[in-house]
Scaffold this motif. Structure first.
Motif, PDB file in Angstrom:
ATOM      1  N   GLY A  77       0.800  -1.213   0.000  1.00 24.30           N
ATOM      2  CA  GLY A  77       0.000   0.000   0.000  1.00 24.30           C
ATOM      3  C   GLY A  77       0.835   1.265   0.000  1.00 24.30           C
ATOM      4  N   SER A  78       0.131   2.397  -0.026  1.00 22.71           N
ATOM      5  CA  SER A  78       0.801   3.705  -0.121  1.00 22.71           C
ATOM      6  C   SER A  78       0.670   4.519   1.147  1.00 22.71           C
ATOM      7  N   ALA A  79       0.279   3.878   2.259  1.00 29.48           N
ATOM      8  CA  ALA A  79       0.028   4.616   3.500  1.00 29.48           C
ATOM      9  C   ALA A  79       1.303   5.101   4.182  1.00 29.48           C
ATOM     10  N   PHE A  80       2.495   4.670   3.698  1.00 29.79           N
ATOM     11  CA  PHE A  80       3.754   5.057   4.345  1.00 29.79           C
ATOM     12  C   PHE A  80       4.336   6.353   3.789  1.00 29.79           C
ATOM     13  N   ASP A  81       3.761   6.915   2.735  1.00 31.34           N
ATOM     14  CA  ASP A  81       4.351   8.094   2.086  1.00 31.34           C
ATOM     15  C   ASP A  81       4.596   9.231   3.067  1.00 31.34           C
ATOM     16  N   LEU A  82       3.584   9.553   3.873  1.00 31.46           N
ATOM     17  CA  LEU A  82       3.703  10.678   4.791  1.00 31.46           C
ATOM     18  C   LEU A  82       4.788  10.435   5.838  1.00 31.46           C
ATOM     19  N   ALA A  83       4.836   9.210   6.371  1.00 28.46           N
ATOM     20  CA  ALA A  83       5.855   8.892   7.374  1.00 28.46           C
ATOM     21  C   ALA A  83       7.253   8.936   6.758  1.00 28.46           C
ATOM     22  N   ILE A  84       7.407   8.464   5.519  1.00 28.10           N
ATOM     23  CA  ILE A  84       8.713   8.496   4.855  1.00 28.10           C
ATOM     24  C   ILE A  84       9.152   9.938   4.603  1.00 28.10           C
ATOM     25  N   GLY A 113       2.478  17.517  -3.005  1.00 33.86           N
ATOM     26  CA  GLY A 113       2.479  17.543  -1.553  1.00 33.86           C
ATOM     27  C   GLY A 113       1.113  17.355  -0.922  1.00 33.86           C
ATOM     28  N   SER A 114       0.071  17.236  -1.734  1.00 35.74           N
ATOM     29  CA  SER A 114      -1.268  16.972  -1.190  1.00 35.74           C
ATOM     30  C   SER A 114      -1.305  15.571  -0.573  1.00 35.74           C
ATOM     31  N   ILE A 115      -2.164  15.418   0.430  1.00 38.57           N
ATOM     32  CA  ILE A 115      -2.292  14.133   1.130  1.00 38.57           C
ATOM     33  C   ILE A 115      -3.545  13.437   0.629  1.00 38.57           C
ATOM     34  N   ARG A 116      -3.377  12.218   0.110  1.00 45.72           N
ATOM     35  CA  ARG A 116      -4.504  11.464  -0.430  1.00 45.72           C
ATOM     36  C   ARG A 116      -4.951  10.394   0.556  1.00 45.72           C
ATOM     37  N   PRO A 117      -6.242  10.022   0.522  1.00 44.29           N
ATOM     38  CA  PRO A 117      -6.758   9.020   1.479  1.00 44.29           C
ATOM     39  C   PRO A 117      -6.262   7.616   1.172  1.00 44.29           C
ATOM     40  N   ALA A 156      -6.268  15.983  10.948  1.00 42.63           N
ATOM     41  CA  ALA A 156      -6.469  15.745   9.517  1.00 42.63           C
ATOM     42  C   ALA A 156      -5.859  16.892   8.724  1.00 42.63           C
ATOM     43  N   ILE A 157      -5.039  16.578   7.711  1.00 41.89           N
ATOM     44  CA  ILE A 157      -4.401  17.608   6.896  1.00 41.89           C
ATOM     45  C   ILE A 157      -4.661  17.320   5.425  1.00 41.89           C
ATOM     46  N   ARG A 158      -4.602  18.381   4.626  1.00 41.85           N
ATOM     47  CA  ARG A 158      -4.800  18.261   3.185  1.00 41.85           C
ATOM     48  C   ARG A 158      -3.480  18.344   2.411  1.00 41.85           C
ATOM     49  N   HIS A 159      -2.453  18.926   3.068  1.00 43.12           N
ATOM     50  CA  HIS A 159      -1.191  19.184   2.361  1.00 43.12           C
ATOM     51  C   HIS A 159      -0.035  19.019   3.329  1.00 43.12           C
TER      52      HIS A 159
END
Length: 539
Positions: A77-84, A113-117, A156-159
């Motif tokens: 999955g792609s849920a690690f992008d923000l943590a990386i 840089g937007s955060i996707r669900p 919750a953030i959008r960017h």
């Protein structure tokens, strides 16, 4: 330079905590992600690189190693992008996260840089709460789902740049890139804060949605009192049911109204079901609460075995898991592939399904009520000849048609009854409604909840072994009747146990602690296919 943050991924429908370790060292500029990542995670390098640059930060021009621990667990999955991304920014000393805040980071990054669900947020947030995290940072689109878990702060953030507090944010739209670029040019460290981020308003799990009033009602079905009685028994004890009858007798109409008499999900069941739908990406964001109405799934007969039980390259829950704690309706049962039907046997017994892959084994819950319908033969009129319609099938053809459903599968269906065309329905002024049937079901359920309050189950259909012998004790005459029936019909021991469970539910509907002969007799009459096969000619 070394840093560590926490992310999460799904393992089945449960969340798994993952440590995202970042190491920067001298050497040729390159980035390596290790720890059994899948393709989506390996591609995160390019997403994170573009997002960091487009937010005005500098991607480290060093040798970058990112480790996802534990290393022996496959991550997807792609849920690690923000943590990386935040791991790289904090390790390269461009960003400082709040001190003393144990935070779980979830989210996929867009190139700007937007955060996707992502899917499965409910399970991940529940895991974070159990692991003692203070807060969770996640995409805005997942906030409504995450707020169902109380006792933990949800941001919750959008960017990506939303983490940086900007003084004049309230005065209007600001240029995130220009602001961060000016700070980076002056080598100013960006100090992140969560204080300016809005927290998702949390809703207690006990708050539930009201059952919609537009649900189909049994008052629409005229006659068929025998079938309605069987459906009450099925709902009261969560027993599997099969309706057989000619086309137009109302089989589908009867089963599609079954959700209207089922009891609501308990808090524990609601959390289980919502986790399944969250993991499958099917949870409705518009719903403000946990799922309260039991699911009703009705797959087409062309469905594959993988579609029914789950699977795929990246395993996802199948229809039987999406029907967890609810109803799986298979219309025209013999039209389904025999191989597809046979995969139901293990989940019907174990209430879960196990999917094995080369690097992992996934287990999905599958505790459902199986409801099915079928015609008595290929043309549909065997045993129901009328003046205008007569069966054209030979005995051999009828036997072949019914043989598409194996004996072991039939053994696992508690109620098997024939539904005939209703007669004198024009004279019926008032039909039995869902509200009346539901009252009977709730009364029987209350008895079961009290009886099994100290046990890990709450339905008569879940009784087995010593528990079945303890709570389904027959009077002598009732036991003799059942023994005689076993010999006459040649029933299996599994069918014997199913009749016992069914008798227990019928006794509960009559508010009787003892299982009487009348209760056993009624349970036996619902084994229609066993009785039909006992006298049906061989092909």
């Amino acid at each position: 330079m070394y840093g560590k943050l926490h992310g999460a991924c799904l393992y089945g429908i449960d969340g798994v905590l993952i440590e995202v370790e970042t190491d920067l060292s001298n050497g040729l500029p390159q980035t390596a992600i290790i720890g059994l990542p899948d393709s989506a995670i390996r591609e995160a390098v390019e997403r994170v690189r573009a997002a960091i640059k487009n937010c005005g930060f500098k991607y480290p021009s060093q040798r970058v190693t990112i480790n996802l621990a534990p290393a022996d667990l496959r991550k997807e999955g792609s849920a690690f992008d923000l943590a990386i991304a935040l791991g790289l920014l904090t390790t390269s000393e461009q960003v400082v996260l709040p001190v003393g805040e144990r935070t779980l980071f979830i989210g996929e990054l867009a190139l700007d840089g937007s955060i996707r669900p992502v899917n499965g947020v409910l399970s991940m947030v529940d895991l974070a709460k159990r692991e003692g995290f203070n807060s969770v940072l996640l995409p805005q689109e997942n906030a409504s789902e995450a707020r169902l878990i109380t006792g933990i702060r949800i941001y919750a953030i959008r960017h990506l740049a939303d983490l940086i507090p900007i003084e004049d944010r309230a005065q209007g739209t600001v240029d995130r890139q220009a602001t961060t670029q000016s700070c980076t040019a002056s080598k100013q460290v960006m100090i992140c804060s969560y204080d300016h981020l809005p927290q998702a308003e949390q809703i207690p799990l006990c708050e539930k949605e009201e059952i919609t009033s537009n649900m189909e009602d049994y008052s629409d079905v005229l006659g068929q009192l025998h079938a309605k009685r069987a459906l009450v028994i099925a709902a009261a004890g969560m027993h599997n049911i099969l309706l057989m009858g000619p086309p137009g007798a109302g089989k589908t109409m009867l089963i599609r109204r079954l959700p209207s008499i089922l009891p609501p999900l308990t808090e524990k069941e609601a959390l289980e079901v919502t986790k399944v739908y969250s993991a499958a990406g099917k949870w409705k964001e518009s719903s403000p609460h946990l799922m309260n109405i039991r699911p009703f799934r009705s797959p087409h007969h062309t469905i594959s075995a993988a579609g029914l039980v789950g699977g795929g390259g990246i395993p996802k829950p199948g229809e039987i898991s999406l029907a967890h704690r609810g109803i799986l309706f298979l219309d025209e049962l013999p039209e389904f592939s025999r191989h597809v039907l046979e995969v139901l046997r293990q989940p019907l017994e174990d209430h879960n399904v196990t999917i094995s892959r080369s690097r992992a084994v996934f287990k999905y819950p599958a505790h459902f009520l199986l409801a099915a319908s079928l015609n008595p033969c290929h043309c549909g009129f065997f045993g129901n000849d009328t003046e205008h319609q007569r069966c054209t099938c030979s005995p051999a053809a009828v036997a072949r048609y019914r043989s598409r459903i194996s004996g072991p599968l039939l053994d696992r269906i508690d109620l098997q009854l024939e539904v005939s065309q209703p007669k004198d329905w024009r004279e019926e002024k008032e039909s039995l409604s869902s509200a009346e049937m539901r009252r009977q079901v709730l009364a029987a359920q209350a008895i079961q909840i009290h009886r099994y309050s100290k046990l890990p189950f709450s339905w008569n259909s879940e009784l087995s072994g010593q528990m079945l012998r303890k709570y389904a004790v027959l009077e002598k005459n009732a036991a003799d009747l059942l023994d005689q029936t076993m010999d006459a019909l040649g029933l299996s021991m599994r069918a014997y146990d199913r009749i016992l469970k069914l008798s227990r539910t019928i006794a509960d509907l009559h508010d009787s602690e003892k299982i009487l002969t009348s209760h056993v007799a009624e349970a036996i009459q619902y084994r229609h296919m066993d009785r039909a096969n006992a006298s049906f000619p061989e092909s």
